[in-house]
Write an enzyme that holds these catalytic residues in place. Structure first.
Site, short mmCIF file in Angstrom:
data_model
loop_
_atom_site.label_atom_id
_atom_site.label_comp_id
_atom_site.label_asym_id
_atom_site.label_seq_id
_atom_site.Cartn_x
_atom_site.Cartn_y
_atom_site.Cartn_z
CB CYS A 160 -2.59 10.70 0.48
SG CYS A 160 -3.03 10.18 1.96
C1 LIG Z 1 -1.57 6.06 1.69
S1 LIG Z 1 -0.84 4.75 2.66
C2 LIG Z 1 -1.30 3.31 1.62
C3 LIG Z 1 -2.17 2.42 2.06
C4 LIG Z 1 -2.61 1.09 1.18
N1 LIG Z 1 -2.82 1.60 -0.41
C5 LIG Z 1 -3.80 0.62 1.46
O1 LIG Z 1 -4.67 0.39 0.56
O2 LIG Z 1 -4.17 0.11 2.54
C6 LIG Z 1 0.98 5.12 2.23
C7 LIG Z 1 1.66 4.02 2.77
O3 LIG Z 1 3.17 4.43 2.34
C8 LIG Z 1 4.33 3.91 3.36
N2 LIG Z 1 5.39 4.64 2.83
C9 LIG Z 1 5.74 5.84 2.84
N3 LIG Z 1 7.28 5.96 2.38
C10 LIG Z 1 7.46 4.69 2.15
C11 LIG Z 1 8.77 4.26 1.49
N4 LIG Z 1 9.63 5.07 1.22
N5 LIG Z 1 8.69 2.90 1.18
C12 LIG Z 1 7.71 1.99 1.68
N6 LIG Z 1 6.51 2.60 2.12
C13 LIG Z 1 6.51 3.85 2.33
C14 LIG Z 1 3.65 4.51 4.60
O4 LIG Z 1 3.91 3.89 5.79
C15 LIG Z 1 1.95 4.07 4.60
O5 LIG Z 1 1.70 3.10 5.01
#
Ligand SMILES: C[S@@+](CC[C@H](N)C(=O)[O-])C[C@H]1O[C@@H](n2cnc3c(N)ncnc32)[C@H](O)[C@@H]1O
Length: 392
Positions: free
Chosen positions: A151
């Site tokens: 986000c």
């Molecule tokens: C907003 S958090 C999501 C939280 C999750 N939906 C929850 O309810 O706990 C976004 C996540 O996306 C991961 N992320 C960012 N880029 C990514 C990628 N290219 N591939 C996989 N995960 C990724 C980050 O590490 C982060 O943990």
């Protein structure tokens, strides 16, 4: 234009998503000194030479599991992208879905998922990078694809660069949905994404590429309305492959009223002090939004999101900085103003995670996972609404 000379932090970031602040050398020095003083005080507290504790170790009264009774398996499989510390995953799990796989780039967050659900298939670290996945192999076997793309590109707390931000992963979420073709997709993000600032972005990146195959609804959900003792507004996009599915779906409805809110027949949600089991001081309220993400001048153990949040924590007599690893450590390390110091377990509770859910990694990383998550009772309400629409 500013003439200030910004210097990079000397601390090497251990995660790819940390967004360091732009600071001058003088500003960095202030943070360094503050950290040093805090480190020394914490060490003294742990060595038993700090101030005499003023609070007992708290025994919380809030049990998030009462909001999320575990449902029988419904035989429907989900795929989880950007799983973080598992807020959405846990909600879908308790609502009866079968976990088909999680993808998460942060190793510690992936470790959290494995710690709590050893049987889940978790792709973590480089293997969890959604950019490298061929989703076509999952087509036909998945009912729901869900995820919360990072986000920070849209957050009020960040620089709001949207599509220009290299962390913008919405196109990857859209690609996964197009390749898997689930019955329903669910995507969560900060409420700012539903604002007019990003309406062109949302149309171009989400609605246009998915709108021909999916009927898309978006709703704003407020965490305290689902029993979580926190103000936390998030937008959730629901996409339905058929008209019948969309017609059967009922938007998750508020179940709780904020303390002191205009009576509307709903019960009041617990305030922070009651939820954490702290003594009555004649004032209680839900927590301000807990800081999301891993941004800041250094890796932070503060959960503060804004200046107004500071005032609200003060009124609650809760100290939101220097969150301790355990409740015992929080008790030993007396806050400067004598207010109640939070432990990671307290912050997890204010986010709606049950006590049994453990987080992996250093304290700042655990807090980052908590602050980044969908509050599990909100995720549960979302998942239950989807399960009901899919029920034959
Ligand atoms: C907003 S958090 C999501 C939280 C999750 N939906 C929850 O309810 O706990 C976004 C996540 O996306 C991961 N992320 C960012 N880029 C990514 C990628 N290219 N591939 C996989 N995960 C990724 C980050 O590490 C982060 O943990």
């Amino acid at each position: 234009m500013s003439t200030a000379e910004y210097v990079p932090s000397r601390i090497k970031s251990t995660d790819p998503l940390h967004e360091p602040w732009s600071l001058t050398e003088e500003e960095r020095e202030v943070f360094r000194q503050r950290s040093r003083a805090s480190r020394l005080a914490r060490q003294a507290a742990l060595a038993g030479t700090g101030e005499e504790p003023v609070h007992e170790v708290n025994r919380p009264r809030f049990d998030p599991l009462t909001l999320m009774p575990s449902c029988d398996p419904n035989g429907l499989t989900t795929l989880s992208l950007f799983s973080g510390g598992g807020g959405l995953d846990l909600g879908f799990d308790l609502a009866g879905f079968t976990h088909g796989g999680s993808w998460e780039i942060l190793r510690d967050a992936a470790a959290t998922l494995r710690l709590n659900r050893p049987s889940w298939v978790v792709h973590g670290g480089a293997a969890g990078d959604v950019r490298d996945v061929d989703w076509l192999r999952y087509r036909g076997s998945v009912a729901v694809v869900h995820g919360g793309p990072p986000c920070q590109p849209f957050s009020n707390a960040g620089k709001r660069r949207g599509a220009a931000d290299p962390r913008d992963m919405w196109p990857e979420f859209v690609r996964a949905v197009r390749e898997v073709q689930p019955e329903i997709f669910v995507a969560e993000n900060v409420a700012a994404l539903a604002s007019s600032t990003f309406s062109d972005y949302v149309d171009r990146t989400i609605i246009k590429p998915l709108g021909r195959q999916y009927r898309i609804q978006r709703v704003i959900l407020q965490a305290y309305e689902f029993g979580v003792p926190q103000v936390r507004r998030r937008v959730v996009f629901f996409g339905f492959r058929t008209k019948a599915l969309e017609a059967r779906w009922v938007e998750p409805r508020a179940r709780y009223l904020r303390p002191g809110g205009v009576p509307n027949g709903l019960p009041e949600v617990m305030g922070v002090r009651k939820a954490l089991g702290l003594p009555d001081i004649g004032h209680d309220d839900v927590s301000p939004t807990i800081r999301s993400g891993l941004t800041g001048p250094r890796h932070t153990t503060s959960i503060l999101n804004s200046v107004s949040a500071q005032k609200r924590f003060e009124a609650l007599q809760v100290w939101p900085n220097g969150v301790a690893a355990t409740r015992e450590a929080a008790r030993a390390f007396v806050a400067k103003n004598g207010h109640f110091r939070l432990a990671v377990a307290d912050v997890a509770l204010l986010q709606g995670f049950p006590d049994s859910w453990r987080f992996a990694g250093a304290t700042y990383m655990q807090l980052g996972q908590i602050g980044n998550s969908v509050a599990p009772p909100v995720a549960y309400a979302v998942a239950s609404s989807v399960a009901a629409a899919l029920a034959k």
